[in-house]
Design a protein around this motif. Structure first.
Motif, PDB file in Angstrom:
ATOM      1  N   LYS B 238      -1.835   2.835   8.797  1.00 57.70           N
ATOM      2  CA  LYS B 238      -2.683   2.583   7.650  1.00 57.70           C
ATOM      3  C   LYS B 238      -1.960   1.708   6.635  1.00 57.70           C
ATOM      4  CE  LYS B 238      -6.127   6.200   7.201  1.00 57.70           C
ATOM      5  NZ  LYS B 238      -6.914   5.437   8.172  1.00 57.70           N
ATOM      6  N   VAL B 239      -2.692   0.771   6.003  1.00 56.92           N
ATOM      7  CA  VAL B 239      -2.082   0.017   4.904  1.00 56.92           C
ATOM      8  C   VAL B 239      -2.511   0.661   3.592  1.00 56.92           C
ATOM      9  CG1 VAL B 239      -2.063  -2.133   6.224  1.00 56.92           C
ATOM     10  CG2 VAL B 239      -3.949  -1.668   4.638  1.00 56.92           C
ATOM     11  N   GLY B 240      -1.859   0.238   2.508  1.00 51.63           N
ATOM     12  CA  GLY B 240      -2.204   0.744   1.188  1.00 51.63           C
ATOM     13  C   GLY B 240      -1.593   2.099   0.888  1.00 51.63           C
ATOM     14  N   SER B 241      -0.759   2.627   1.805  1.00 51.10           N
ATOM     15  CA  SER B 241      -0.205   3.971   1.570  1.00 51.10           C
ATOM     16  C   SER B 241       0.775   3.959   0.401  1.00 51.10           C
ATOM     17  CB  SER B 241       0.466   4.511   2.831  1.00 51.10           C
ATOM     18  OG  SER B 241       1.639   3.792   3.126  1.00 51.10           O
ATOM     19  N   ASP B 242       1.522   2.866   0.236  1.00 47.88           N
ATOM     20  CA  ASP B 242       2.442   2.781  -0.900  1.00 47.88           C
ATOM     21  C   ASP B 242       1.668   2.886  -2.216  1.00 47.88           C
ATOM     22  OD1 ASP B 242       4.520   2.464   0.845  1.00 47.88           O
ATOM     23  OD2 ASP B 242       4.741   0.298   0.532  1.00 47.88           O
ATOM     24  N   LYS B 243       0.534   2.133  -2.254  1.00 48.90           N
ATOM     25  CA  LYS B 243      -0.273   2.112  -3.477  1.00 48.90           C
ATOM     26  C   LYS B 243      -0.856   3.492  -3.758  1.00 48.90           C
ATOM     27  CE  LYS B 243      -2.682  -1.686  -5.635  1.00 48.90           C
ATOM     28  NZ  LYS B 243      -3.325  -2.968  -5.358  1.00 48.90           N
ATOM     29  N   SER B 244      -1.414   4.142  -2.711  1.00 49.35           N
ATOM     30  CA  SER B 244      -2.036   5.436  -2.957  1.00 49.35           C
ATOM     31  C   SER B 244      -0.978   6.498  -3.264  1.00 49.35           C
ATOM     32  CB  SER B 244      -2.939   5.845  -1.783  1.00 49.35           C
ATOM     33  OG  SER B 244      -2.178   6.013  -0.614  1.00 49.35           O
ATOM     34  N   ASN B 245       0.255   6.311  -2.762  1.00 49.30           N
ATOM     35  CA  ASN B 245       1.342   7.227  -3.125  1.00 49.30           C
ATOM     36  C   ASN B 245       2.008   6.833  -4.445  1.00 49.30           C
ATOM     37  OD1 ASN B 245       0.991   8.643  -0.741  1.00 49.30           O
ATOM     38  ND2 ASN B 245       2.548   7.489   0.377  1.00 49.30           N
ATOM     39  N   GLU B 246       1.460   5.820  -5.113  1.00 47.11           N
ATOM     40  CA  GLU B 246       2.043   5.275  -6.347  1.00 47.11           C
ATOM     41  C   GLU B 246       3.511   4.924  -6.176  1.00 47.11           C
ATOM     42  OE1 GLU B 246       1.111   7.012 -10.101  1.00 47.11           O
ATOM     43  OE2 GLU B 246      -0.688   7.943  -9.307  1.00 47.11           O
ATOM     44  N   LYS B 247       3.827   4.372  -5.017  1.00 46.61           N
ATOM     45  CA  LYS B 247       5.205   4.034  -4.710  1.00 46.61           C
ATOM     46  C   LYS B 247       5.533   2.688  -5.358  1.00 46.61           C
ATOM     47  CE  LYS B 247       8.056   4.776  -0.697  1.00 46.61           C
ATOM     48  NZ  LYS B 247       8.079   5.403   0.597  1.00 46.61           N
ATOM     49  N   SER B 248       6.680   2.611  -6.019  1.00 47.99           N
ATOM     50  CA  SER B 248       7.096   1.320  -6.572  1.00 47.99           C
ATOM     51  C   SER B 248       7.590   0.441  -5.431  1.00 47.99           C
ATOM     52  CB  SER B 248       8.217   1.510  -7.587  1.00 47.99           C
ATOM     53  OG  SER B 248       7.771   2.317  -8.643  1.00 47.99           O
TER      54      SER B 248
END
Lengths: 296, 296
Positions: B238-248
C-alpha cells in the motif's frame, strides 16, 4: 581458597568489564543501549564467561585476548533470555526477581535490544581479533564455534523445537534435543572456545569437550529439578511453571530421584575428563560439583 | 548490454546461491529454516549483494571469496525486515505482495527466524574466512564493517529511533539519523566491504565510500517519494502509509519536487566518485541512475 570466594572473584571481574561496555549512552539510540544494559546487568551467574576464561587459563592462554569472547558469550546468553521472555515466546514477566526487558521497555525495544546484543557479541569478538593479528587463527576458530552454537543448529534450533512442542507431551529424544541445543550448546561452546583460545592440543580439546557435554546437560536437568522442588526466593522466579505448563522435563519423564542420579553420573563423567589437567583443573572440578548441588 | 539485463543476470546468480543455502531442512528445527527461506526468497532487488560483488569486481577481487559476504548482507537485510514487520514494530501484514513472516509462521517463529538469519550471516562469513586463510585480513575487516553497520551504531540504532519517534513530528536531523542508520548503513557497508574484499587502495576506498553515502541516502528518499506517489501494484504494498501514520519523511518536510532535486544532487555527486574507475564503473553508474528513476 574457598570455591565460592573464587567464583565470586571471577564473576566480579567479568561484571566490571561488562560495566565498561555500556558506559557511552549519548546517541539518539540510547534507549536500546539502556535496555541492553538493563538485562545484562540484571544478575546472572556469569557461568559461560567464567567457564571460557577458566579453560583458557588452565591452558596458560592469554586471558586479555579471551575476555572479549567471554563477554560475547554473556551477550548471546542475555539476548536469548530477552527474546525467550517475550509474549510471543515464554511470556514471562519476571526473571531473576526483576521485570523482564519487554515489561520495562516494551516489546519493540526488547526485540531490538536482543538483536543489538547478538550483533554486539560479534562486533566485540571481531575487535579483539583485529587488535591482535598474531592470535587471529585462534580467534576465528573460537568465533566459529560460538556462532555455530548460537545459530539454527545450536541454541536457536533448541528454542524453535521448545516453542513448537509447548504444552504437548514429548519423548525423551525430543527433550534431549531441546536441552542439548537450547541450554547446553552455549555452555559447551564456552568451554570449547576457551580451549581453542588457550591453544589446547587435540587430546586436551577432546577431554574438555566431554567435560562441557556432561556439565551442559547436567545444568539443564538441575534446572528442571529446581523448577519442581526449588526455593522461589533463591531462584528469583516462580517454581512449578513447567508442571503447570505441562512441560515435559527430566523429572516428569523419570521422576526426581532418577533425574538426580542421571545428574550425578554426568558430573562424575565430567570429572574424569579433567584428570589429565591434574591440580590445574581444581576450580573446574569444584564448579562441576557445585552445579550439581546449586539451589539457584 | 542493456543495464536491466545485466542487473537481472547478477540477481539470478545471487538467487541461485541463496537457493542452495537452505536445501537441507531435515532436523527437528526445520520450521525455522523454512521460515528463514520463505522471507529471503520472497522477492527483493538483491541490491546489497549486487553492490558488494560489483565493487569487488571492478577492483579485480576474488568474487568467489566475496560471495558469502554478499549473501550475509542479504541475510541481515532480510532479518531486519522480518523483525521490522512484527506487530510490536511496524505491524505489517504484507511485504512485496506476500504475507509477512509472522503472518505465516506466527510471531515466535518469526522472531527466531530473524535471529537465525543474523546469526547465519556471521556463520557464513566465518566459513569463508576459514576456508581461505590467505585472504583472512580482508575477510576480518569486511566482517567488521558489516557488523558495525548492522549494530546499535548502525541499522539497529536507526530502527530504535524510528520506533521511538513513530507518529511524532520530527526535525530533519532526526530524520537524517534514521535514514542514514536504518537504510543507508547496510547499503554503504555493502560497498565498503566489497572495496576491502577487492583490495581497494586508500583513494579508491574513499571514493567508493562517498558513492555509497550518496546512493544510500538517495535510495531512502526515493522510498519516501514512492510511498507518496508510487504505484501500489509495482511496489507490492500500500502507498500513503507514511502519510496516514503521520510519519515525517523527505516529501513531508521538503515537498515532492525539492525531494527529487535532493536525490538528483546526490546521484550526481555519487557519479563523480566513480570517475577514477573509468569504464570499469559503468554498471555502478547505471545502477546509481536507475535508483533515481526506479518505480519499485
Amino acid at each position: 581458597m574457598d570455591f565460592k570466594v573464587q567464583l565470586l572473584q571471577r564473576k566480579s571481574k567479568i561484571d566490571k568489564v561488562i560495566g565498561e561496555v555500556f558506559k557511552d549512552k549519548n546517541g539518539l539510540q540510547k534507549t536500546v543501549i539502556e535496555a541492553m544494559e538493563y538485562s545484562i546487568k540484571a544478575g546472572g551467574k556469569r557461568l559461560r564467561p567464567v567457564l571460557l576464561l577458566e579453560v583458557c587459563n588452565i591452558l596458560d592462554g592469554d586471558i586479555d585476548y579471551a575476555m572479549p569472547f567471554a563477554l560475547a558469550m554473556e551477550m548471546i546468553h542475555t539476548y536469548s533470555l530477552i527474546h525467550d521472555d517475550l509474549p510471543a515466546m515464554d511470556n514471562d514477566d519476571y526473571r531473576r526477581g526483576k521485570l523482564t526487558n519487554h515489561k520495562v521497555y516494551g516489546e519493540g525495544i526488547a526485540i531490538l535490544a536482543g538483536d543489538g546484543l547478538l550483533n554486539l557479541a560479534f562486533e566485540t569478538m571481531l575487535d579483539s581479533i583485529n587488535n591482535d593479528p598474531k592470535l587471529c587463527n585462534r580467534g576465528i576458530k573460537a568465533m566459529q564455534i560460538i556462532s555455530k552454537a548460537s545459530g539454527i543448529n545450536g541454541m536457536i534450533g533448541g528454542q524453535v523445537v521448545d516453542l513448537e512442542w509447548e504444552g504437548k507431551k514429548i519423548d525423551i529424544e525430543t527433550l534431549d534435543f531441546i536441552h542439548k541445543h537450547k541450554t547446553s550448546a552455549l555452555i559447551e561452546a564456552s568451554i570449547n572456545a576457551g580451549a581453542i583460545l588457550g591453544g589446547a592440543e587435540e587430546n586436551q580439546y577432546l577431554e574438555l569437550q566431554n567435560y562441557g557435554r556432561c556439565i551442559g546437560l547436567a545444568f539443564q536437568i538441575v534446572d528442571d529439578i529446581l523448577d519442581e522442588i526449588g526455593d522461589e526466593e533463591k531462584l528469583g522466579k516462580k517454581v512449578g511453571s513447567d508442571k503447570s505448563n505441562e512441560k515435559s522435563t527430566y523429572p516428569s519423564l523419570y521422576g526426581i530421584e532418577k533425574s538426580k542420579e542421571i545428574v550425578s553420573g554426568l558430573i562424575e563423567n565430567s570429572l574424569k575428563s579433567l584428570e589429565i589437567f591434574k591440580e590445574k583443573a581444581e576450580f573446574l572440578r569444584s564448579l562441576a560439583k557445585y552445579l550439581e548441588v546449586r539451589d539457584h
